[in-house]
Design a protein around this motif. Structure first.
Motif, PDB file in Angstrom:
ATOM      1  N   LEU A 143       0.828  -1.207   0.000  1.00  0.00           N
ATOM      2  CA  LEU A 143       0.000   0.000   0.000  1.00  0.00           C
ATOM      3  C   LEU A 143       0.865   1.261   0.000  1.00  0.00           C
ATOM      4  O   LEU A 143       0.515   2.254  -0.647  1.00  0.00           O
ATOM      5  CB  LEU A 143      -0.942  -0.009   1.206  1.00  0.00           C
ATOM      6  CG  LEU A 143      -1.927  -1.183   1.274  1.00  0.00           C
ATOM      7  CD1 LEU A 143      -2.904  -0.991   2.424  1.00  0.00           C
ATOM      8  CD2 LEU A 143      -2.665  -1.384  -0.035  1.00  0.00           C
ATOM      9  N   GLY A 147       1.069   4.212  -2.939  1.00  0.00           N
ATOM     10  CA  GLY A 147       0.838   5.605  -2.573  1.00  0.00           C
ATOM     11  C   GLY A 147       1.926   6.544  -3.016  1.00  0.00           C
ATOM     12  O   GLY A 147       1.814   7.759  -2.811  1.00  0.00           O
ATOM     13  N   PRO A 155      -4.437   5.253 -10.401  1.00  0.00           N
ATOM     14  CA  PRO A 155      -4.637   4.448  -9.189  1.00  0.00           C
ATOM     15  C   PRO A 155      -5.094   3.031  -9.526  1.00  0.00           C
ATOM     16  O   PRO A 155      -6.083   2.838 -10.220  1.00  0.00           O
ATOM     17  CB  PRO A 155      -5.734   5.216  -8.434  1.00  0.00           C
ATOM     18  CG  PRO A 155      -5.663   6.608  -8.969  1.00  0.00           C
ATOM     19  CD  PRO A 155      -5.264   6.462 -10.402  1.00  0.00           C
ATOM     20  N   GLN A 157      -6.390  -0.832  -8.540  1.00  0.00           N
ATOM     21  CA  GLN A 157      -7.212  -1.539  -7.579  1.00  0.00           C
ATOM     22  C   GLN A 157      -6.460  -2.784  -7.091  1.00  0.00           C
ATOM     23  O   GLN A 157      -5.511  -3.245  -7.731  1.00  0.00           O
ATOM     24  CB  GLN A 157      -8.529  -1.970  -8.222  1.00  0.00           C
ATOM     25  CG  GLN A 157      -9.315  -0.830  -8.852  1.00  0.00           C
ATOM     26  CD  GLN A 157      -9.903   0.104  -7.816  1.00  0.00           C
ATOM     27  OE1 GLN A 157     -10.627  -0.316  -6.928  1.00  0.00           O
ATOM     28  NE2 GLN A 157      -9.601   1.390  -7.937  1.00  0.00           N
ATOM     29  N   LEU A 186      -6.126  -2.042   5.386  1.00  0.00           N
ATOM     30  CA  LEU A 186      -6.729  -1.296   4.287  1.00  0.00           C
ATOM     31  C   LEU A 186      -7.305   0.029   4.769  1.00  0.00           C
ATOM     32  O   LEU A 186      -7.109   1.081   4.140  1.00  0.00           O
ATOM     33  CB  LEU A 186      -7.825  -2.127   3.614  1.00  0.00           C
ATOM     34  CG  LEU A 186      -7.377  -3.376   2.850  1.00  0.00           C
ATOM     35  CD1 LEU A 186      -8.591  -4.175   2.391  1.00  0.00           C
ATOM     36  CD2 LEU A 186      -6.502  -2.994   1.657  1.00  0.00           C
ATOM     37  N   PHE A 191      -7.497   2.522   1.845  1.00  0.00           N
ATOM     38  CA  PHE A 191      -7.548   1.729   0.624  1.00  0.00           C
ATOM     39  C   PHE A 191      -8.796   0.877   0.511  1.00  0.00           C
ATOM     40  O   PHE A 191      -8.957   0.116  -0.444  1.00  0.00           O
ATOM     41  CB  PHE A 191      -6.318   0.815   0.543  1.00  0.00           C
ATOM     42  CG  PHE A 191      -5.377   1.160  -0.576  1.00  0.00           C
ATOM     43  CD1 PHE A 191      -5.447   0.488  -1.787  1.00  0.00           C
ATOM     44  CD2 PHE A 191      -4.442   2.148  -0.417  1.00  0.00           C
ATOM     45  CE1 PHE A 191      -4.582   0.802  -2.823  1.00  0.00           C
ATOM     46  CE2 PHE A 191      -3.567   2.471  -1.444  1.00  0.00           C
ATOM     47  CZ  PHE A 191      -3.639   1.788  -2.656  1.00  0.00           C
ATOM     48  N   ARG A 194     -10.587   0.835  -2.699  1.00  0.00           N
ATOM     49  CA  ARG A 194      -9.824   0.411  -3.884  1.00  0.00           C
ATOM     50  C   ARG A 194      -9.512  -1.082  -3.821  1.00  0.00           C
ATOM     51  O   ARG A 194      -8.599  -1.553  -4.502  1.00  0.00           O
ATOM     52  CB  ARG A 194      -8.526   1.216  -4.001  1.00  0.00           C
ATOM     53  CG  ARG A 194      -8.750   2.662  -4.422  1.00  0.00           C
ATOM     54  CD  ARG A 194      -7.469   3.469  -4.339  1.00  0.00           C
ATOM     55  NE  ARG A 194      -6.394   2.951  -5.177  1.00  0.00           N
ATOM     56  CZ  ARG A 194      -5.176   3.496  -5.236  1.00  0.00           C
ATOM     57  NH1 ARG A 194      -4.893   4.561  -4.486  1.00  0.00           N
ATOM     58  NH2 ARG A 194      -4.247   2.978  -6.013  1.00  0.00           N
ATOM     59  N   ALA A 195     -10.265  -1.817  -3.031  1.00  0.00           N
ATOM     60  CA  ALA A 195      -9.967  -3.237  -2.849  1.00  0.00           C
ATOM     61  C   ALA A 195     -11.219  -4.082  -2.969  1.00  0.00           C
ATOM     62  O   ALA A 195     -12.332  -3.631  -2.687  1.00  0.00           O
ATOM     63  CB  ALA A 195      -9.315  -3.465  -1.485  1.00  0.00           C
TER      64      ALA A 195
END
Length: 324
Positions: A143, A147, A155, A157, A186, A191, A194-195
């Motif tokens: 992660l 970033g 970005p 996934q 996460l 995140f 995005r997961a």
């Protein structure tokens, strides 16, 4: 062949203006399996960089949990002798130690950046390049990598698999604890939007549905796992009209079957039930083409770069699935 659109998860339509008209293409979620295992050592930071460079929309990965409770990225619950060397640079022999029995500092002693050239495993990955010095990364480390400015422009996934086996509870935490540890990381990094979470062990997906309903879930399946209620959180195949119906009953937004037996009737049934269809692990261009023609919503591949010419030919744009 007309591509059917899921009802609950609608396929994104991307449009670009062209003078007096516009050109629109459907989105296709191209996922790099274990980062991009066909190109770089699997589930390493090098593999995730390779997947991003190859142009995927989603990085697929697997999670195990160390003895000190840290989610790390590994497909195998035990260290794999086909690509694991000890502190002296020697390939480990026989059955490797369980990751769940090792602390993170103990796990860091092993190098997973090169295939053992004498292994059958290496023979199946002829394009993989070595990257000595790679360690099994933590989920936090991935992660942090995503970033950085290098990844900010597009970005990516994440599709995160809980490596959980109902027949070997000693190899992972119980389902609720497993999911709790992943979700905590996460959320800490922002995140969770995005997961997705995926698993063959649908008990972990049931836990995720309770603990993190905002994170979409993907029901992984094989013909064998669908026949055993231990994998499907108690569901019996005889009680359902189809595999997609079982996945829908489990609250999944995505059905991810083994690709080999997938046919048009199953894809259409999944779409009728509002499920996106994301088969695994698809590496040969002829198989990719067949599945794209069936109308799948994406695919998971060790060599995602091989899919790009086919997607361009079909007028499909690489982009993640829209969230429900």
């Amino acid at each position: 062949m007309k591509r059917l659109l899921p009802r609950r998860i609608r396929t994104v339509v991307l449009c670009a203006p062209l003078l007096l008209s516009s050109s629109c293409v459907l989105a296709f979620d191209l996922q790099g399996h274990r980062g991009a295992r066909g190109l770089m050592p699997e589930n390493t930071l090098a593999a995730f960089e390779a997947g991003a460079s190859a142009g995927v929309s989603t990085l697929e990965l697997d999670i195990a949990v160390t003895a000190d409770g840290i989610p790390v990225i590994s497909h195998d619950p035990r260290l794999n002798p086909a690509f694991t060397r000890d502190e002296k640079g020697a390939w480990i022999q026989g059955q490797g130690p369980a990751i769940h029995a090792l602390r993170l500092d103990e796990l860091r002693r092993y190098d997973v950046g090169r295939l053992d050239p004498g292994s059958r495993y290496a023979a199946g990955l002829p394009r993989q390049m070595p990257r000595d010095g790679q360690r099994i990364p933590t989920l936090r480390e991935l992660l942090r990598l995503l970033g950085t400015p290098a990844f900010a422009a597009r970005p990516l996934q994440l599709n995160i698999e809980t490596k959980s086996d109902p027949f070997h509870p000693e190899l992972q935490p119980p389902p609720e604890e497993f999911v709790t540890r992943i979700v905590a990381v996460l959320r800490e990094a922002g995140f969770e939007r995005r997961a997705t979470l995926q698993s063959f062990d649908w008990r972990t997906l049931a836990a995720a549905r309770r603990l993190a309903p905002e994170i979409p879930r993907a029901c992984l399946s094989t013909p064998k796992t669908l026949q055993d209620p231990a994998w499907t959180d108690g569901r019996r195949q005889a009680d359902f009209a189809s595999a997609p119906a079982m996945a829908a009953d489990a609250g999944c937004a995505i059905w991810s079957p083994a690709f080999a037996g997938l046919d048009a009737a199953q894809v259409n049934e999944a779409h009728r039930l509002g499920l996106a269809v994301l088969p695994w692990t698809v590496n040969r261009p002829e198989d990719m083409k067949r599945l794209i023609d069936l109308g799948v919503d994406g695919l998971i591949s060790d060599e995602p770069d091989l899919a790009l010419p086919l997607l361009r030919e079909k007028g499909l744009a690489v982009a993640p699935l829209p969230r429900p």
